[in-house]
Design a protein around this motif. Structure first.
Motif, PDB file in Angstrom:
ATOM      1  N   GLY A  89      17.434  12.303 -50.849  1.00 47.91           N
ATOM      2  CA  GLY A  89      16.392  11.789 -49.649  1.00 47.91           C
ATOM      3  C   GLY A  89      15.273  11.503 -50.126  1.00 47.91           C
ATOM      4  N   ASP A  90      14.613  12.032 -51.518  1.00 49.96           N
ATOM      5  CA  ASP A  90      13.163  11.961 -52.045  1.00 49.96           C
ATOM      6  C   ASP A  90      13.148  10.253 -51.946  1.00 49.96           C
ATOM      7  OD1 ASP A  90      12.384  14.293 -52.052  1.00 49.96           O
ATOM      8  OD2 ASP A  90      12.878  14.596 -54.153  1.00 49.96           O
ATOM      9  N   ASN A  91      11.999   9.770 -51.834  1.00 43.19           N
ATOM     10  CA  ASN A  91      11.690   8.263 -51.998  1.00 43.19           C
ATOM     11  C   ASN A  91      10.638   8.341 -53.176  1.00 43.19           C
ATOM     12  OD1 ASN A  91      13.128   7.185 -49.965  1.00 43.19           O
ATOM     13  ND2 ASN A  91      11.813   7.792 -48.268  1.00 43.19           N
ATOM     14  N   GLN A 126       5.016  -2.636 -53.269  1.00 38.02           N
ATOM     15  CA  GLN A 126       5.630  -1.701 -54.274  1.00 38.02           C
ATOM     16  C   GLN A 126       7.215  -1.622 -53.617  1.00 38.02           C
ATOM     17  OE1 GLN A 126       5.506  -0.299 -56.843  1.00 38.02           O
ATOM     18  NE2 GLN A 126       3.264   0.198 -57.254  1.00 38.02           N
ATOM     19  N   ALA A 127       8.156  -1.230 -54.563  1.00 36.09           N
ATOM     20  CA  ALA A 127       9.446  -0.980 -54.311  1.00 36.09           C
ATOM     21  C   ALA A 127       9.551   0.652 -53.923  1.00 36.09           C
ATOM     22  CB  ALA A 127      10.445  -1.034 -55.544  1.00 36.09           C
ATOM     23  N   THR A 128      10.782   0.885 -53.532  1.00 36.83           N
ATOM     24  CA  THR A 128      11.084   2.333 -52.994  1.00 36.83           C
ATOM     25  C   THR A 128      12.263   2.461 -53.629  1.00 36.83           C
ATOM     26  OG1 THR A 128       9.827   2.270 -51.158  1.00 36.83           O
ATOM     27  CG2 THR A 128      11.276   4.221 -51.272  1.00 36.83           C
ATOM     28  N   ILE A 129      12.621   3.575 -54.509  1.00 33.50           N
ATOM     29  CA  ILE A 129      13.751   4.108 -55.031  1.00 33.50           C
ATOM     30  C   ILE A 129      13.901   5.484 -54.278  1.00 33.50           C
ATOM     31  CG2 ILE A 129      14.891   4.837 -56.953  1.00 33.50           C
ATOM     32  CD1 ILE A 129      12.839   3.305 -58.629  1.00 33.50           C
ATOM     33  N   ARG A 130      15.360   5.340 -53.619  1.00 30.68           N
ATOM     34  CA  ARG A 130      15.813   6.571 -52.984  1.00 30.68           C
ATOM     35  C   ARG A 130      16.834   7.579 -53.860  1.00 30.68           C
ATOM     36  NH1 ARG A 130      15.410   8.332 -47.604  1.00 30.68           N
ATOM     37  NH2 ARG A 130      16.697   9.446 -46.764  1.00 30.68           N
ATOM     38  N   GLN A 170      15.812   1.088 -52.123  1.00 36.15           N
ATOM     39  CA  GLN A 170      15.831   0.854 -50.847  1.00 36.15           C
ATOM     40  C   GLN A 170      14.938  -0.288 -50.395  1.00 36.15           C
ATOM     41  OE1 GLN A 170      18.800   2.580 -49.949  1.00 36.15           O
ATOM     42  NE2 GLN A 170      17.680   3.144 -48.012  1.00 36.15           N
ATOM     43  N   LYS A 171      13.833  -0.256 -50.926  1.00 39.60           N
ATOM     44  CA  LYS A 171      13.017  -1.442 -50.728  1.00 39.60           C
ATOM     45  C   LYS A 171      12.688  -2.125 -52.171  1.00 39.60           C
ATOM     46  CE  LYS A 171       8.567  -0.541 -49.943  1.00 39.60           C
ATOM     47  NZ  LYS A 171       7.231  -0.280 -49.194  1.00 39.60           N
TER      48      LYS A 171
END
Length: 454
Positions: A71-73, A83-87, A103-104
């Motif tokens: 669950g860490d982003n 910016q992107a987000t990696i989950r 995720q983004k």
């Protein structure tokens, strides 16, 4: 006299149509709804940004790091437009990352072959290899794309709407995409990303009938994907959108999952289609929504679709510029038939001296409109006079007035509206095209004049 509206004979005999204009025009007049100024930019517009770049499409673990949690982003440690987000989706017993998901996608000006460091989360030391793709760029976390072909979401007004580049995933006119196309939708989303493509697009976005920016949306010719982000600062509300432009390449809209897009109910709004020249293109105006025809339609509360071609006229002989061929190409493939068809040409015919060709093409164009759109009312707007009266323009004006009398078409006479005394206010430095003030002057006066025809 500003209006000539013959009513004495039947249209079938080549003379007047005894039908009144629809009650919409008289209703506009009675309720004094015709605007006297162009529609301004709304008081509290959304933030907008036009971007071109690549999204993070895939990452794989290179260094697992330690002490991470499911669950860490994680945020890539590189410069970005968005910016992107990696989950983190999997870890072992000591918090080493075993699996992740994008995720983004974010938006980056370029790809990078370097290992991707990250910040955030409960742990440290993770690094990733990354892949980038222009088609997935987005600032939305775990969002969705409403696809361009979705007929429950988007209403297109244009000509033979189709994907305009093979395999590109972008839609526009299938007939002369350099002419205007409009896309309408309704959404409750507080943040939207319009997917466009670099094909020399030029357009304006209206929301609830108002312009949201004093600057047009413009792309380059690179063929690269663009995002036009519209941010209402977290405020969800039902809003009606209309994207109006030329060289349209529309790829759908990104939103968060919980928000919707659906088609507006526009059947109550009349549609005006106009065949014109560079004035109708909007040459001289700083953006499309300053075009006299758009201003006129906004003032009347109508939906206007402009078919303007610079340098075109009644005596044009080039392929795709002959007036009756333009009518057949456009009205023969238009997605919704107009209630009104306007002609607005003549200025470019002034030096040709081919009055008989003008008459032939005018009659043929009227005949073709009445074949393709038998319920549409035709209106003719006379030639402009950017520097005032001139004998050659007077000859064109008189020929058009004669034709309108013969064919039972209302004639809107704009002769000498712009003249030797006010030309410095309304005509640009090229001595031909209107300035922004000139487009507004002509558009508002035409709206007032047309609203009196009932």
């Amino acid at each position: 006299m500003s209006i000539r509206n013959p009513t004495s004979k039947s249209r079938e005999t080549g003379s007047a149509d005894t039908r009144d204009f629809p009650s919409w025009f008289s209703r506009v007049q009675r309720l004094s709804m015709v605007r006297t100024t162009p529609i301004p930019v709304m008081d509290n517009p959304p933030d907008t940004i036009l971007t071109k770049g690549l999204g993070l499409s895939y990452v794989s673990v290179f260094n697992e790091g330690i002490d991470y949690s499911v669950g860490d982003n994680l945020t890539p440690a590189r410069e970005a437009i968005f910016q992107a987000t990696i989950r983190v989706t999997g870890v072992d017993e000591i918090g080493r990352i075993t699996s992740v998901a994008v995720q983004k996608p974010g938006c980056y000006e370029s790809s990078s072959s370097e290992l991707l460091d990250v910040t955030g989360g409960t742990g440290s030391g993770a690094r990733f290899t990354a892949s980038y793709n222009a088609g997935v760029a987005s600032a939305i976390y775990n969002g969705k794309t409403t696809q361009r072909q979705d007929e429950t979401a988007f209403d297109y007004l244009g000509y033979d709407i189709q994907d305009n580049t093979s395999g590109s995933g972008y839609r526009g006119n299938g007939v002369q995409n350099g002419t205007q196309c409009q896309i309408a939708w309704v959404s409750d989303a507080p943040y939207l990303e319009l997917r466009l493509i670099g094909g020399n697009y030029q357009g304006d976005l209206y929301v609830n009938g108002a312009r949201i920016s004093a600057e047009a949306i413009k792309t380059d010719t690179s063929g690269s994907p663009y995002l036009y982000a519209v941010d209402w600062a977290g405020v969800s509300d039902i809003r009606e959108y209309r994207l109006c432009g030329i060289n349209t390449g529309f790829g759908g809209i990104n939103t968060e999952l919980q928000y919707s897009i659906w088609t507006p109910d526009e059947n109550h709004k009349p549609i005006i289609w106009i065949m014109g020249d560079s004035y109708t293109v909007g040459i001289g105006a700083t953006q499309g929504s300053f075009n006299y025809f758009r201003i006129m339609c906004d003032a009347l509360g109508a939906i206007g679709l402009a078919d303007g071609i610079s340098g075109a006229g009644w005596t044009s002989i080039q392929p795709d510029r002959i007036p009756q061929q333009r009518v057949e190409m456009k009205l023969g493939s238009i997605t919704r038939q107009p209630n009104f068809v306007f002609f607005a040409m003549g200025y470019n015919d002034a030096n040709a001296g081919h009055i008989e060709l003008l008459k032939t093409n005018f009659r043929a164009s009227v005949k073709k409109v009445r074949e393709l759109c038998p319920l549409a009312q035709i209106v003719n707007i006379g030639p402009a006079t950017p520097l005032g009266k001139a004998s050659v323009l007077t000859a064109i004006r008189e020929a058009e007035m004669e034709l309108c009398e013969e064919l039972a078409i209302p004639y809107i006479d704009i002769d000498d509206w712009v003249n030797q005394y006010n030309k410095q206010m309304y005509t640009g430095s090229d001595n031909t095209h209107p300035t922004d003030a000139g487009h507004a002057f002509i558009g508002i006066r035409e709206a007032k004049t047309i609203s009196k025809i009932i």
